[in-house]
Design a protein around this motif. Structure first.
Motif, PDB file in Angstrom:
ATOM      1  N   ASP A  89       0.827  -1.206   0.000  1.00 52.61           N
ATOM      2  CA  ASP A  89       0.000   0.000   0.000  1.00 52.61           C
ATOM      3  C   ASP A  89       0.862   1.258   0.000  1.00 52.61           C
ATOM      4  N   THR A  90       1.946   1.233   0.728  1.00 53.38           N
ATOM      5  CA  THR A  90       2.836   2.391   0.791  1.00 53.38           C
ATOM      6  C   THR A  90       3.457   2.688  -0.568  1.00 53.38           C
ATOM      7  N   ILE A  91       3.894   1.624  -1.266  1.00 54.13           N
ATOM      8  CA  ILE A  91       4.504   1.805  -2.589  1.00 54.13           C
ATOM      9  C   ILE A  91       3.499   2.403  -3.566  1.00 54.13           C
ATOM     10  N   PHE A  92       2.292   1.830  -3.588  1.00 54.67           N
ATOM     11  CA  PHE A  92       1.273   2.340  -4.511  1.00 54.67           C
ATOM     12  C   PHE A  92       0.846   3.761  -4.145  1.00 54.67           C
ATOM     13  N   THR A  93       0.815   4.087  -2.854  1.00 54.91           N
ATOM     14  CA  THR A  93       0.474   5.447  -2.442  1.00 54.91           C
ATOM     15  C   THR A  93       1.516   6.436  -2.927  1.00 54.91           C
ATOM     16  N   ILE A  94       2.792   6.077  -2.799  1.00 57.73           N
ATOM     17  CA  ILE A  94       3.863   6.963  -3.257  1.00 57.73           C
ATOM     18  C   ILE A  94       3.798   7.140  -4.772  1.00 57.73           C
ATOM     19  N   ILE A  95       3.549   6.048  -5.498  1.00 56.56           N
ATOM     20  CA  ILE A  95       3.430   6.139  -6.957  1.00 56.56           C
ATOM     21  C   ILE A  95       2.241   7.023  -7.338  1.00 56.56           C
ATOM     22  N   GLY A  96       1.116   6.846  -6.647  1.00 52.05           N
ATOM     23  CA  GLY A  96      -0.064   7.654  -6.935  1.00 52.05           C
ATOM     24  C   GLY A  96       0.185   9.133  -6.682  1.00 52.05           C
ATOM     25  N   ILE A  97       0.850   9.443  -5.568  1.00 57.27           N
ATOM     26  CA  ILE A  97       1.148  10.848  -5.262  1.00 57.27           C
ATOM     27  C   ILE A  97       2.073  11.437  -6.332  1.00 57.27           C
ATOM     28  N   ALA A  98       3.060  10.643  -6.775  1.00 58.12           N
ATOM     29  CA  ALA A  98       3.969  11.129  -7.809  1.00 58.12           C
ATOM     30  C   ALA A  98       3.222  11.417  -9.110  1.00 58.12           C
ATOM     31  N   LEU A  99       2.286  10.532  -9.478  1.00 57.29           N
ATOM     32  CA  LEU A  99       1.515  10.755 -10.702  1.00 57.29           C
ATOM     33  C   LEU A  99       0.642  11.996 -10.588  1.00 57.29           C
ATOM     34  N   VAL A 100       0.039  12.191  -9.421  1.00 59.91           N
ATOM     35  CA  VAL A 100      -0.789  13.382  -9.220  1.00 59.91           C
ATOM     36  C   VAL A 100       0.053  14.646  -9.347  1.00 59.91           C
ATOM     37  N   VAL A 101       1.247  14.632  -8.758  1.00 56.17           N
ATOM     38  CA  VAL A 101       2.127  15.806  -8.834  1.00 56.17           C
ATOM     39  C   VAL A 101       2.560  16.068 -10.269  1.00 56.17           C
ATOM     40  N   MET A 102       2.767  15.010 -11.031  1.00 55.11           N
ATOM     41  CA  MET A 102       3.213  15.170 -12.416  1.00 55.11           C
ATOM     42  C   MET A 102       2.087  15.638 -13.340  1.00 55.11           C
ATOM     43  N   ILE A 103       0.838  15.210 -13.080  1.00 55.69           N
ATOM     44  CA  ILE A 103      -0.252  15.444 -14.026  1.00 55.69           C
ATOM     45  C   ILE A 103      -1.107  16.656 -13.657  1.00 55.69           C
TER      46      ILE A 103
END
Length: 385
Positions: free
Chosen positions: A40-54
């Motif tokens: 869950d932590t890995i996917f949360t970090i990936i999701g936050i990164a995508l939100v920041v990028m998009i």
């Protein structure tokens, strides 16, 4: 008789106490929902990164750098492209959407007669809202007005040619109006016809079962574009000379039949999920076939497959854009048609128009999805005793 000491038995319910401090607040919610495990932590970090990028570039393009007003392409083109914007500018051209909004909604429907479209939409809303609200009484009367009376009134209002109304040919229709007409007819026809096809496919009468199976498998085996093409181009070839159908009517028939085949399989899945004991119990009560289906089986089956039904409706609503291939202009078709307007030709015009069309489609599809979730929760009585 032996007596027992009951002094240890609680005489009243314990008072409700607040949860521990560690189980409350934002940090606790994040620990449970976002960082409960390493995955869950890995996917949360990936999701936050995508939100920041998009998200920030999207906001920059859609709102901050967007051009909201203008009368022609110069408002949305750079100086090098013959416009007013500085070189390197990139932003949404909402001025194009504002200038073409009426066409996106009504197509080439005469301006002086658009009050008929507004009146039709108003009647639809005041009939639909009570139908969707669970606590409003007289659902039977509401259903008759919405699904039987309203289509007749809407036909005379939109087409005209009677009661002193000017006739407006369907080739002049377009935009969101055509999308909603196709979706309404498709949804209204596909559900009851799909139920009948599902019952027919499970019938013990060989002829009825064969006809339903052939229809369902034939329609499901070909794409909707083929169905529309057949209805628009091939069907007139099999009719007597001089006989013709309105192009919109052909599209309505094609879309309704196509959706009915898929709806039949959704309903059949619900029928198969009903325990055999429900059928046997209805037979033991002496109910006829149709009473058994209407009162016992179908209410349970339809409740089980609400997600599948709404998923079919959402797919149908989006598939209405395929009528573009037979020369009809729904919302997406009207947007694409206006890309060829030289007065608004710019690099930002197409993407802005497509974003607008996608947002409108998303609004309707998201609304249907949320309402289906609401009905699922309301009808979920499995936890009750």
């Amino acid at each position: 008789m032996q007596e027992h000491d009951l002094s240890f038995v609680r005489a009243e319910m314990a008072a409700v106490e607040p949860p521990p401090t560690a189980d409350r607040g934002l940090v606790s919610w994040m620990r449970r929902n976002l960082f409960a495990s390493a995955t869950d932590t890995i996917f949360t970090i990936i999701g936050i990164a995508l939100v920041v990028m998009i998200v920030p570039p999207l906001i920059q393009w859609a709102f901050i750098n967007a051009q909201w007003t203008g009368t022609d392409r110069t408002a949305c083109a750079t100086v090098a492209q013959g416009g007013n914007q500085p070189d390197g500018w990139s932003g949404a051209c909402w001025a194009f959407v504002d200038a073409k909004f009426q066409q996106f909604m009504f197509g080439r429907y005469p301006v002086d007669e658009r009050w008929r479209v507004y009146l039709t939409a108003f009647l639809f809303v005041i009939l639909l809202v009570p139908m969707l609200a669970p606590r409003v009484p007289r659902k039977g009367l509401n259903a008759i007005l919405l699904f039987i009376v309203f289509p007749i009134v809407a036909y005379f209002l939109l087409v005209g040619g009677a009661f002193g109304l000017v006739r407006v040919a369907t080739p002049l229709w377009g935009g969101l109006m055509v999308t909603l007409v196709l979706a309404y007819v498709g949804i209204t026809v596909s559900l009851p016809l799909g139920v009948l096809l599902a019952l027919g496919r499970r019938s013990h009468m060989p002829v009825v079962k064969l006809v339903c199976v052939v229809f369902i498998e034939t329609i499901r085996g070909i794409p909707l574009i083929t169905v529309l093409f057949m209805a628009s181009v091939m069907l007139p070839l099999f009719l007597p000379p001089g006989t013709s159908f309105d192009k919109l009517l052909r599209a309505l028939i094609g879309v309704a039949l196509f959706a009915s085949a898929y709806m039949a399989e959704v309903i059949r899945g619900g029928l198969q999920a009903i325990p055999k004991g429900q059928y046997e119990g209805a037979d033991a009560l002496g109910l006829s076939y149709w009473k058994k289906m209407n009162l016992v089986v179908l209410p349970q089956a339809i409740k089980l497959v609400i997600p599948g039904i709404v998923n079919t409706f959402i797919g149908l609503f989006k598939d209405t854009s395929l009528v573009y291939i037979i020369g009809m202009f729904d919302l997406l078709g009207s947007v694409r048609q206006n890309f060829s307007d030289a007065n608004w030709a710019s690099p930002q015009t197409p993407i802005t128009g497509l974003v607008f069309a996608g947002f409108v489609f998303w609004l309707f599809c998201f609304g249907m999805s949320r309402y289906s979730i609401f009905m699922e929760r309301r009808l979920d009585t499995g936890h009750k005793r």
